[in-house]
Scaffold this motif. Structure first.
Motif, PDB file in Angstrom:
ATOM      1  N   ALA A  74       0.827  -1.204   0.000  1.00 35.83           N
ATOM      2  CA  ALA A  74       0.000   0.000   0.000  1.00 35.83           C
ATOM      3  C   ALA A  74       0.861   1.255   0.000  1.00 35.83           C
ATOM      4  O   ALA A  74       0.558   2.236  -0.696  1.00 35.83           O
ATOM      5  N   ALA A  75       1.947   1.247   0.773  1.00 33.23           N
ATOM      6  CA  ALA A  75       2.844   2.404   0.816  1.00 33.23           C
ATOM      7  C   ALA A  75       3.488   2.637  -0.544  1.00 33.23           C
ATOM      8  O   ALA A  75       3.676   3.784  -0.976  1.00 33.23           O
ATOM      9  N   GLU A  76       3.822   1.562  -1.243  1.00 28.13           N
ATOM     10  CA  GLU A  76       4.416   1.704  -2.572  1.00 28.13           C
ATOM     11  C   GLU A  76       3.414   2.320  -3.547  1.00 28.13           C
ATOM     12  O   GLU A  76       3.778   3.161  -4.378  1.00 28.13           O
ATOM     13  N   VAL A  77       2.156   1.915  -3.452  1.00 26.48           N
ATOM     14  CA  VAL A  77       1.131   2.441  -4.352  1.00 26.48           C
ATOM     15  C   VAL A  77       0.951   3.947  -4.160  1.00 26.48           C
ATOM     16  O   VAL A  77       0.899   4.718  -5.131  1.00 26.48           O
ATOM     17  N   LEU A  78       0.868   4.393  -2.908  1.00 28.50           N
ATOM     18  CA  LEU A  78       0.601   5.805  -2.646  1.00 28.50           C
ATOM     19  C   LEU A  78       1.862   6.661  -2.741  1.00 28.50           C
ATOM     20  O   LEU A  78       1.774   7.865  -2.995  1.00 28.50           O
ATOM     21  N   GLY A  79       3.031   6.074  -2.521  1.00 28.26           N
ATOM     22  CA  GLY A  79       4.280   6.805  -2.704  1.00 28.26           C
ATOM     23  C   GLY A  79       4.514   7.905  -1.699  1.00 28.26           C
ATOM     24  O   GLY A  79       5.309   8.817  -1.951  1.00 28.26           O
ATOM     25  N   CYS A  80       3.834   7.875  -0.569  1.00 25.15           N
ATOM     26  CA  CYS A  80       4.024   8.884   0.470  1.00 25.15           C
ATOM     27  C   CYS A  80       5.029   8.325   1.478  1.00 25.15           C
ATOM     28  O   CYS A  80       4.795   7.244   2.039  1.00 25.15           O
ATOM     29  N   PRO A  81       6.154   8.999   1.728  1.00 24.97           N
ATOM     30  CA  PRO A  81       7.231   8.393   2.523  1.00 24.97           C
ATOM     31  C   PRO A  81       6.914   8.169   3.991  1.00 24.97           C
ATOM     32  O   PRO A  81       7.552   7.346   4.636  1.00 24.97           O
ATOM     33  N   ILE A  82       5.947   8.912   4.526  1.00 22.00           N
ATOM     34  CA  ILE A  82       5.534   8.715   5.918  1.00 22.00           C
ATOM     35  C   ILE A  82       4.022   8.541   5.899  1.00 22.00           C
ATOM     36  O   ILE A  82       3.284   9.477   5.611  1.00 22.00           O
ATOM     37  N   ILE A  83       3.562   7.339   6.173  1.00 22.64           N
ATOM     38  CA  ILE A  83       2.125   7.086   6.060  1.00 22.64           C
ATOM     39  C   ILE A  83       1.735   5.936   6.981  1.00 22.64           C
ATOM     40  O   ILE A  83       2.539   5.034   7.251  1.00 22.64           O
ATOM     41  N   GLY A  84       0.513   5.996   7.468  1.00 20.83           N
ATOM     42  CA  GLY A  84      -0.011   4.925   8.296  1.00 20.83           C
ATOM     43  C   GLY A  84      -1.276   4.351   7.690  1.00 20.83           C
ATOM     44  O   GLY A  84      -1.984   5.028   6.941  1.00 20.83           O
ATOM     45  N   PHE A  85      -1.541   3.096   8.006  1.00 19.19           N
ATOM     46  CA  PHE A  85      -2.744   2.431   7.521  1.00 19.19           C
ATOM     47  C   PHE A  85      -3.450   1.771   8.698  1.00 19.19           C
ATOM     48  O   PHE A  85      -2.823   1.050   9.477  1.00 19.19           O
ATOM     49  N   ASP A  86      -4.746   2.049   8.824  1.00 15.33           N
ATOM     50  CA  ASP A  86      -5.566   1.375   9.828  1.00 15.33           C
ATOM     51  C   ASP A  86      -6.150   0.122   9.198  1.00 15.33           C
ATOM     52  O   ASP A  86      -6.766   0.188   8.125  1.00 15.33           O
ATOM     53  N   LEU A  87      -5.964  -1.004   9.883  1.00 22.41           N
ATOM     54  CA  LEU A  87      -6.402  -2.289   9.355  1.00 22.41           C
ATOM     55  C   LEU A  87      -7.462  -2.892  10.267  1.00 22.41           C
ATOM     56  O   LEU A  87      -7.302  -2.924  11.489  1.00 22.41           O
ATOM     57  N   LEU A  88      -8.537  -3.378   9.663  1.00 26.88           N
ATOM     58  CA  LEU A  88      -9.557  -4.125  10.393  1.00 26.88           C
ATOM     59  C   LEU A  88      -9.303  -5.615  10.256  1.00 26.88           C
ATOM     60  O   LEU A  88      -8.844  -6.088   9.211  1.00 26.88           O
ATOM     61  N   ALA A  89      -9.640  -6.347  11.308  1.00 26.55           N
ATOM     62  CA  ALA A  89      -9.573  -7.811  11.262  1.00 26.55           C
ATOM     63  C   ALA A  89     -10.973  -8.327  10.951  1.00 26.55           C
ATOM     64  O   ALA A  89     -11.865  -8.284  11.798  1.00 26.55           O
ATOM     65  N   THR A  90     -11.186  -8.775   9.715  1.00 24.04           N
ATOM     66  CA  THR A  90     -12.485  -9.265   9.285  1.00 24.04           C
ATOM     67  C   THR A  90     -12.399 -10.753   8.978  1.00 24.04           C
ATOM     68  O   THR A  90     -11.310 -11.340   8.957  1.00 24.04           O
ATOM     69  N   GLU A  91     -13.545 -11.368   8.707  1.00 21.53           N
ATOM     70  CA  GLU A  91     -13.551 -12.780   8.346  1.00 21.53           C
ATOM     71  C   GLU A  91     -12.800 -13.025   7.039  1.00 21.53           C
ATOM     72  O   GLU A  91     -12.310 -14.118   6.788  1.00 21.53           O
ATOM     73  N   GLN A  92     -12.702 -11.993   6.208  1.00 21.09           N
ATOM     74  CA  GLN A  92     -11.997 -12.116   4.932  1.00 21.09           C
ATOM     75  C   GLN A  92     -10.510 -11.784   5.059  1.00 21.09           C
ATOM     76  O   GLN A  92      -9.765 -11.877   4.086  1.00 21.09           O
ATOM     77  N   GLY A  93     -10.073 -11.405   6.261  1.00 20.17           N
ATOM     78  CA  GLY A  93      -8.680 -11.042   6.477  1.00 20.17           C
ATOM     79  C   GLY A  93      -8.526  -9.562   6.760  1.00 20.17           C
ATOM     80  O   GLY A  93      -9.507  -8.841   6.984  1.00 20.17           O
TER      81      GLY A  93
END
Length: 306
Positions: free
Chosen positions: A254-273
């Motif tokens: 995801a960081a590679e796609v957005l190309g922003c050098p400092i970035i965070g991602f919030d992740l949910l734990a779902t039945e699909q992963g």
């Protein structure tokens, strides 16, 4: 840039940096100690344009070799602060790149880029406030949705809706109040385990720290659902968690796609992963999180910038 205060909402101007003093101070000192490097501390938000060159007072930023900024600027599309950064970036290495930062700070454009890359984000629809029928139809099909401010607000203004009529009336109320969101972003609400919610910070494209919010940062939104909420925009109230291979790989891509050098991602734990539900250009960078991961935040940032 000034360091990030403990309570940003207490700063009337809203002008603060994104690194706390315990990280920013040693980082500036380390940059000054580099051989052949002269550090000039100026805030582009105080700047102006003169014949296409960006100046702060009499300091010509366009004559610099590089400009490092990591601060809150006016996120509105086309804001003057962003214009200054973009004009500067035409001739100077600017970190973060202002165009990529603008893509990442907008939840809609960030979601679009991640979705196009095949990464897991919730189903979403974006509509003009005058034409919300597609969003109402999607909400009817999903059963529940999340209406989000596109430019982020620390959980403020995030609404969980479970009826198309409520969406219609919320949008109508906002229009009567004169609010112009520039397009509405509605996500599908995903059932998830709050104990599995994880935020991961990536620096220079590499995941470096992961953490979870404590109970003080969660609020009830009805029907047994909860969301992260930070009224003071102060961050903190987090506990470090180990980074597993699955989440590390997801965040790296995801960081590679957005190309922003400092970035965070919030992740949910779902039945699909694991699913990415938020992109943060001002993620958790507390020194304690880095120490818990066996890292020196100053070294991490130096390696990215130098």
């Amino acid at each position: 840039m000034p360091p990030r205060p403990r309570q940003p909402t207490a700063v009337p101007s809203g002008r603060w940096g994104c690194l706390r003093a315990e990280v920013q101070g040693p980082l500036v000192a380390a940059l000054k100690a580099l051989r052949g490097v002269e550090v000039v501390q100026v805030d582009v938000r105080d700047g102006h344009l003169r014949e296409g060159r960006v100046l702060v007072g009499e300091v010509d930023l366009s004559a610099l070799d590089a400009y490092l900024w990591y601060a809150e600027v006016d996120r509105s599309p086309g804001s003057f602060e962003q214009v200054l950064l973009r004009e500067l970036a035409r001739t100077v290495r600017v970190h973060p790149d202002p165009w990529r930062w603008a893509t990442a700070v907008d939840k809609l454009t960030a979601h679009c880029r991640l979705k196009a890359a095949g990464l897991p984000v919730p189903d979403f629809v974006a509509v003009h406030p005058d034409r919300i029928a597609p969003a109402m139809e999607a909400l009817e099909a999903w059963g529940a949705g999340v209406l989000k401010p596109r430019l982020g607000a620390w959980g403020q203004g995030v609404l969980v809706l479970d009826h198309p009529g409520t969406l219609r009336d919320v949008v109508g109320f906002l229009q009567q109040a004169g609010w112009d969101p520039g397009g509405l972003l509605l996500e599908r609400f995903l059932e998830n385990d709050p104990q599995g919610w994880t935020s991961v910070t990536a620096v220079g494209g590499e995941p470096v720290v992961a953490y979870r919010k404590r109970a003080a940062r969660w609020v009830d939104v009805g029907a047994g659902r909860r969301k992260v909420y930070d009224a003071e925009q102060s961050g903190g109230e987090v506990d470090p968690v180990p980074l597993d291979a699955v989440r590390s790989d997801l965040v790296r891509r995801a960081a590679e796609v957005l190309g922003c050098p400092i970035i965070g991602f919030d992740l949910l734990a779902t039945e699909q992963g694991a699913v990415i539900v938020d992109e943060n250009t001002s993620p958790g960078n507390d020194a304690a999180l880095y120490r818990a991961a066996g890292l020196d935040p100053v070294e991490v940032f130096l390696q990215m910038w130098v």
